[in-house]
Design a protein around this motif. Structure first.
Motif, PDB file in Angstrom:
ATOM      1  N   PRO A 261     -12.563  52.143  59.519  1.00  0.00           N
ATOM      2  CA  PRO A 261     -13.967  51.809  59.273  1.00  0.00           C
ATOM      3  C   PRO A 261     -14.187  51.237  57.876  1.00  0.00           C
ATOM      4  O   PRO A 261     -15.095  50.438  57.655  1.00  0.00           O
ATOM      5  N   ARG A 262     -13.325  51.612  56.923  1.00  0.00           N
ATOM      6  CA  ARG A 262     -13.436  51.065  55.566  1.00  0.00           C
ATOM      7  C   ARG A 262     -13.158  49.571  55.554  1.00  0.00           C
ATOM      8  O   ARG A 262     -13.856  48.809  54.887  1.00  0.00           O
ATOM      9  N   ARG A 263     -12.131  49.133  56.283  1.00  0.00           N
ATOM     10  CA  ARG A 263     -11.818  47.700  56.295  1.00  0.00           C
ATOM     11  C   ARG A 263     -12.947  46.897  56.949  1.00  0.00           C
ATOM     12  O   ARG A 263     -13.317  45.839  56.462  1.00  0.00           O
ATOM     13  N   LYS A 264     -13.499  47.424  58.028  1.00  0.00           N
ATOM     14  CA  LYS A 264     -14.625  46.746  58.695  1.00  0.00           C
ATOM     15  C   LYS A 264     -15.815  46.642  57.739  1.00  0.00           C
ATOM     16  O   LYS A 264     -16.433  45.584  57.612  1.00  0.00           O
ATOM     17  N   ALA A 265     -16.122  47.726  57.029  1.00  0.00           N
ATOM     18  CA  ALA A 265     -17.246  47.729  56.084  1.00  0.00           C
ATOM     19  C   ALA A 265     -16.987  46.798  54.903  1.00  0.00           C
ATOM     20  O   ALA A 265     -17.902  46.103  54.437  1.00  0.00           O
ATOM     21  N   LEU A 266     -15.752  46.763  54.416  1.00  0.00           N
ATOM     22  CA  LEU A 266     -15.428  45.865  53.304  1.00  0.00           C
ATOM     23  C   LEU A 266     -15.577  44.404  53.724  1.00  0.00           C
ATOM     24  O   LEU A 266     -16.108  43.594  52.968  1.00  0.00           O
ATOM     25  N   LEU A 267     -15.116  44.055  54.918  1.00  0.00           N
ATOM     26  CA  LEU A 267     -15.298  42.686  55.400  1.00  0.00           C
ATOM     27  C   LEU A 267     -16.776  42.341  55.504  1.00  0.00           C
ATOM     28  O   LEU A 267     -17.210  41.251  55.113  1.00  0.00           O
ATOM     29  N   ALA A 268     -17.572  43.261  56.036  1.00  0.00           N
ATOM     30  CA  ALA A 268     -19.016  43.025  56.169  1.00  0.00           C
ATOM     31  C   ALA A 268     -19.656  42.800  54.800  1.00  0.00           C
ATOM     32  O   ALA A 268     -20.598  42.007  54.661  1.00  0.00           O
ATOM     33  N   GLN A 269     -19.131  43.479  53.794  1.00  0.00           N
ATOM     34  CA  GLN A 269     -19.647  43.345  52.430  1.00  0.00           C
ATOM     35  C   GLN A 269     -19.558  41.904  51.940  1.00  0.00           C
ATOM     36  O   GLN A 269     -20.383  41.474  51.136  1.00  0.00           O
ATOM     37  N   ILE A 270     -18.569  41.144  52.425  1.00  0.00           N
ATOM     38  CA  ILE A 270     -18.438  39.734  52.024  1.00  0.00           C
ATOM     39  C   ILE A 270     -18.848  38.788  53.148  1.00  0.00           C
ATOM     40  O   ILE A 270     -18.486  37.612  53.155  1.00  0.00           O
ATOM     41  N   GLY A 271     -19.611  39.323  54.101  1.00  0.00           N
ATOM     42  CA  GLY A 271     -20.191  38.480  55.137  1.00  0.00           C
ATOM     43  C   GLY A 271     -19.270  38.110  56.282  1.00  0.00           C
ATOM     44  O   GLY A 271     -19.553  37.165  57.019  1.00  0.00           O
ATOM     45  N   ILE A 272     -18.191  38.836  56.451  1.00  0.00           N
ATOM     46  CA  ILE A 272     -17.258  38.542  57.548  1.00  0.00           C
ATOM     47  C   ILE A 272     -17.353  39.656  58.589  1.00  0.00           C
ATOM     48  O   ILE A 272     -17.071  40.822  58.292  1.00  0.00           O
ATOM     49  N   ILE A 273     -17.775  39.290  59.774  1.00  0.00           N
ATOM     50  CA  ILE A 273     -17.897  40.239  60.876  1.00  0.00           C
ATOM     51  C   ILE A 273     -16.889  39.818  61.951  1.00  0.00           C
ATOM     52  O   ILE A 273     -17.063  38.762  62.581  1.00  0.00           O
ATOM     53  N   PRO A 274     -15.835  40.608  62.161  1.00  0.00           N
ATOM     54  CA  PRO A 274     -14.862  40.243  63.195  1.00  0.00           C
ATOM     55  C   PRO A 274     -15.529  40.198  64.573  1.00  0.00           C
ATOM     56  O   PRO A 274     -16.444  40.964  64.858  1.00  0.00           O
ATOM     57  N   ASP A 275     -15.054  39.283  65.402  1.00  0.00           N
ATOM     58  CA  ASP A 275     -15.568  39.190  66.772  1.00  0.00           C
ATOM     59  C   ASP A 275     -15.149  40.408  67.584  1.00  0.00           C
ATOM     60  O   ASP A 275     -15.885  40.860  68.453  1.00  0.00           O
ATOM     61  N   ARG A 276     -13.946  40.898  67.291  1.00  0.00           N
ATOM     62  CA  ARG A 276     -13.457  42.107  67.964  1.00  0.00           C
ATOM     63  C   ARG A 276     -12.598  42.906  66.998  1.00  0.00           C
ATOM     64  O   ARG A 276     -12.030  42.361  66.056  1.00  0.00           O
ATOM     65  N   ILE A 277     -12.501  44.200  67.293  1.00  0.00           N
ATOM     66  CA  ILE A 277     -11.610  45.087  66.542  1.00  0.00           C
ATOM     67  C   ILE A 277     -10.644  45.688  67.551  1.00  0.00           C
ATOM     68  O   ILE A 277     -11.065  46.328  68.514  1.00  0.00           O
ATOM     69  N   ILE A 278      -9.359  45.416  67.332  1.00  0.00           N
ATOM     70  CA  ILE A 278      -8.318  45.924  68.229  1.00  0.00           C
ATOM     71  C   ILE A 278      -7.239  46.571  67.377  1.00  0.00           C
ATOM     72  O   ILE A 278      -6.431  45.874  66.747  1.00  0.00           O
TER      73      ILE A 278
ATOM     74  N   SER B 290      -7.654  44.899  41.576  1.00  0.00           N
ATOM     75  CA  SER B 290      -8.719  44.919  42.566  1.00  0.00           C
ATOM     76  C   SER B 290      -9.157  46.330  42.948  1.00  0.00           C
ATOM     77  O   SER B 290      -8.361  47.112  43.459  1.00  0.00           O
ATOM     78  N   HIS B 291     -10.440  46.636  42.733  1.00  0.00           N
ATOM     79  CA  HIS B 291     -11.000  47.925  43.152  1.00  0.00           C
ATOM     80  C   HIS B 291     -11.020  48.017  44.677  1.00  0.00           C
ATOM     81  O   HIS B 291     -10.664  49.045  45.255  1.00  0.00           O
ATOM     82  N   SER B 292     -11.423  46.926  45.349  1.00  0.00           N
ATOM     83  CA  SER B 292     -11.496  46.968  46.822  1.00  0.00           C
ATOM     84  C   SER B 292     -10.129  47.170  47.449  1.00  0.00           C
ATOM     85  O   SER B 292     -10.012  47.738  48.535  1.00  0.00           O
ATOM     86  N   ASN B 293      -9.076  46.760  46.750  1.00  0.00           N
ATOM     87  CA  ASN B 293      -7.719  47.010  47.226  1.00  0.00           C
ATOM     88  C   ASN B 293      -7.472  48.511  47.347  1.00  0.00           C
ATOM     89  O   ASN B 293      -6.880  48.979  48.323  1.00  0.00           O
TER      90      ASN B 293
END
Length: 192
Positions: free
Chosen positions: A13-30, A169-172
């Motif tokens: 869930p952290r990776r999904k939230a981090l991507l959303a933070q920069i405006g990237i929403i994956p079409d799917r999560i597998i 990188s902090h996000s790293n």
């Protein structure tokens, strides 16, 4: 130009939230179900790159014509890769090991393109932790924030008060290096 789907090969869930933070929403999560055992003598930066590629390639095998993003993060103290803390004793061992020391957090990020080619990046962040007395360790163990975290801590929570210095990188350290991931995706027009 038609949209090419982006799949995130991670259940984090952290990776999904981090991507959303920069405006990237994956079409799917597998999530990719792979063996994450480190190979004998494998250094942390090789380990995370290998796992990131394996995750992305595994998901790409069953999903052609898309972008697949895989990532993995590890905490290393010296040449030793610290485990994900699944129990209190493992968390305590990790916290005692990093107490008063600098350690490194490595992330591998891999992108499989629709044509099957793979691009990857490795990111390193140095983190210095203050000396942790038994009270500080007990307090953190009681928080349960360590559960499932590489190296026994989550930098984005209570543990942040024990961080003396971060170089890189902090996000790293949270779980996905955003600058490098964004550049990787932007370079091929993925995630738009």
């Amino acid at each position: 130009m038609p949209h090419t789907p982006l799949i995130l090969a991670s259940s984090s869930p952290r990776r999904k939230a981090l991507l959303a933070q920069i405006g990237i929403i994956p079409d799917r999560i597998i999530p990719a179900d792979i063996d994450e055992t480190e190979q004998h003598g494998e250094l942390a930066h090789h380990y995370v790159e290998r796992l990131a590629k394996e995750k992305a390639l595994k998901v790409a095998e069953a999903n052609s014509g898309v972008f697949v993003l895989g990532s993995d993060t590890a905490v290393a103290c010296g040449r030793r890769i610290l485990p994900k803390s699944e129990d209190e004793q493992t968390a305590r061992d990790c916290l005692n090991l990093i107490s008063g020391r600098s350690h490194r957090v490595y992330s591998g990020v891999a992108l499989v393109k629709p044509d099957g080619t793979v691009q990857s990046r490795i990111v390193e962040t140095r983190v210095k932790v203050r000396v942790l007395d038994s009270h500080a360790i007990d307090e953190y163990i009681q928080s349960k924030e360590w559960d499932g975290k590489a190296g026994g801590y989550a930098i984005q929570g209570l543990f942040s008060k024990h961080i003396v210095m971060i170089t890189g990188s902090h996000s790293n350290v949270v779980g996905l290096p955003l600058f490098e991931t964004a550049n990787l995706l932007d370079g091929v027009g993925a995630g738009k």
